[in-house]
Write an enzyme that holds these catalytic residues in place. Structure first.
Site, PDB file in Angstrom:
ATOM      1  N   ASP A   8      36.408  38.044  38.978  1.00  0.00           N
ATOM      2  CA  ASP A   8      38.415  37.806  37.777  1.00  0.00           C
ATOM      3  C   ASP A   8      38.053  38.145  36.285  1.00  0.00           C
ATOM      4  OD1 ASP A   8      40.923  39.416  38.315  1.00  0.00           O
ATOM      5  OD2 ASP A   8      41.295  37.413  38.213  1.00  0.00           O
ATOM      6  N   GLU A  10      41.201  38.363  33.106  1.00  0.00           N
ATOM      7  CA  GLU A  10      42.328  38.118  32.904  1.00  0.00           C
ATOM      8  C   GLU A  10      41.840  38.721  31.282  1.00  0.00           C
ATOM      9  OE1 GLU A  10      44.944  37.813  34.432  1.00  0.00           O
ATOM     10  OE2 GLU A  10      44.229  36.652  36.181  1.00  0.00           O
ATOM     11  N   HIS A  58      49.341  35.778  33.533  1.00  0.00           N
ATOM     12  CA  HIS A  58      48.711  34.711  33.087  1.00  0.00           C
ATOM     13  C   HIS A  58      48.965  33.517  32.380  1.00  0.00           C
ATOM     14  CE1 HIS A  58      47.501  36.179  28.658  1.00  0.00           C
ATOM     15  NE2 HIS A  58      47.669  37.304  29.165  1.00  0.00           N
ATOM     16  N   HIS A 153      48.923  34.254  37.596  1.00  0.00           N
ATOM     17  CA  HIS A 153      47.114  34.517  37.459  1.00  0.00           C
ATOM     18  C   HIS A 153      46.245  33.483  36.679  1.00  0.00           C
ATOM     19  CE1 HIS A 153      47.760  38.760  38.877  1.00  0.00           C
ATOM     20  NE2 HIS A 153      49.986  37.935  39.133  1.00  0.00           N
ATOM     21  N   ASP A 158      41.923  33.370  41.446  1.00  0.00           N
ATOM     22  CA  ASP A 158      41.941  34.204  41.474  1.00  0.00           C
ATOM     23  C   ASP A 158      40.656  34.572  42.174  1.00  0.00           C
ATOM     24  OD1 ASP A 158      44.213  34.481  40.924  1.00  0.00           O
ATOM     25  OD2 ASP A 158      44.376  36.001  39.947  1.00  0.00           O
TER      26      ASP A 158
END
EC number: 2.7.7.7
Length: 243
Positions: A8, A10, A58, A153, A158
């Site tokens: 994942d 960001e 985030h 997030h 995640d």
């Protein structure tokens, strides 16, 4: 041995082509569908500010990222770690698009040239649960994955949640692993095939009520995921109809 990496990212915003950059990468390793603990996590200095909307998602401030390395400083370590693995991503087009742009900026080949394949759990979920919400949070709720610690997030958190979601989404694949183990066991038995085992009485261990209930719960999840086509259920029903 199948090696899978749940990944994942960001980012500073939604458009890699528009100049947005990756600020965090989280990777969780699975081998034979089990967590190994061999994970990777990077915070990155993107050289630009995050959009306010992205920052609300985030919560990673520009000040926090000031002393973090750029993508170019970690790219070799990251790609060596991912090399040849199956990569599991939720909404893969987004993350792969950003990774491709970062790799392009460092003069490297596209992301898919480094890995065995990319599996998109969003596509999987839409096929299994058509017409329903299939965000990571929605899947955690549906599959019983605890996401109570996810207030913002974060790439590593995640990825950890997605690893649990993926294992639940593909739980029917456990049957394939069991079949492999049975085949290996049969091969081992052939080594002692010269021994007469007919006089050995094997104990029969019946499942407890708790184990039987747990088994029914797993079957119910598989039934739901495959539209009521569970092989075990069909065998059970066939046995009930035999006079």
């Amino acid at each position: 041995m199948v090696r899978q990496i749940v990944l994942d990212t960001e980012t500073t915003g939604l458009s890699a082509e528009g100049g947005d950059r990756i600020i965090e990468i989280g990777c969780v390793e699975l081998v034979a569908r089990k967590l190994t603990g061999n994970n990777k996590h990077f915070y990155l200095n993107p050289g630009r500010d995050s959009h306010p909307d992205a920052l609300r998602i985030h919560g990673i401030s520009n000040e926090f990222l000031k002393d973090k390395p750029p993508f170019s400083a970690v790219v070799d370590e990251l790609m060596a770690y991912l090399q040849g693995a199956e990569i599991i991503i939720h909404n893969a087009a987004f993350d792969v698009g950003f990774l491709n742009k970062e790799l392009e900026l460092t003069g490297r080949a596209p992301f898919r040239d480094f890995v065995e394949e990319v599996t998109d759990t969003l596509v999987m979920a839409k096929e299994m649960y058509p017409g329903k919400r299939n965000s990571l949070d929605a899947l955690c709720d549906r599959l019983g994955v605890d996401n109570s610690g996810r207030t913002l997030h974060g790439a590593l958190l995640d990825a950890e949640l997605l690893a649990d979601v993926y294992i639940n989404l593909t739980r029917g694949q456990d049957a394939l692993l069991i079949a492999d183990e049975v085949a290996e066991g049969a091969q081992a038995l052939s080594v002692v095939s010269g021994i007469d085992l007919r006089g050995i009485a094997l104990p029969v261990l019946h499942a407890s009520e708790e184990e039987a209930a747990s088994h029914e719960g797993v079957l119910a999840q598989i039934d739901k995921a495959c539209g009521g086509k569970t092989i075990f259920r069909s065998i059970q029903n066939a046995e009930k109809t035999v006079p």
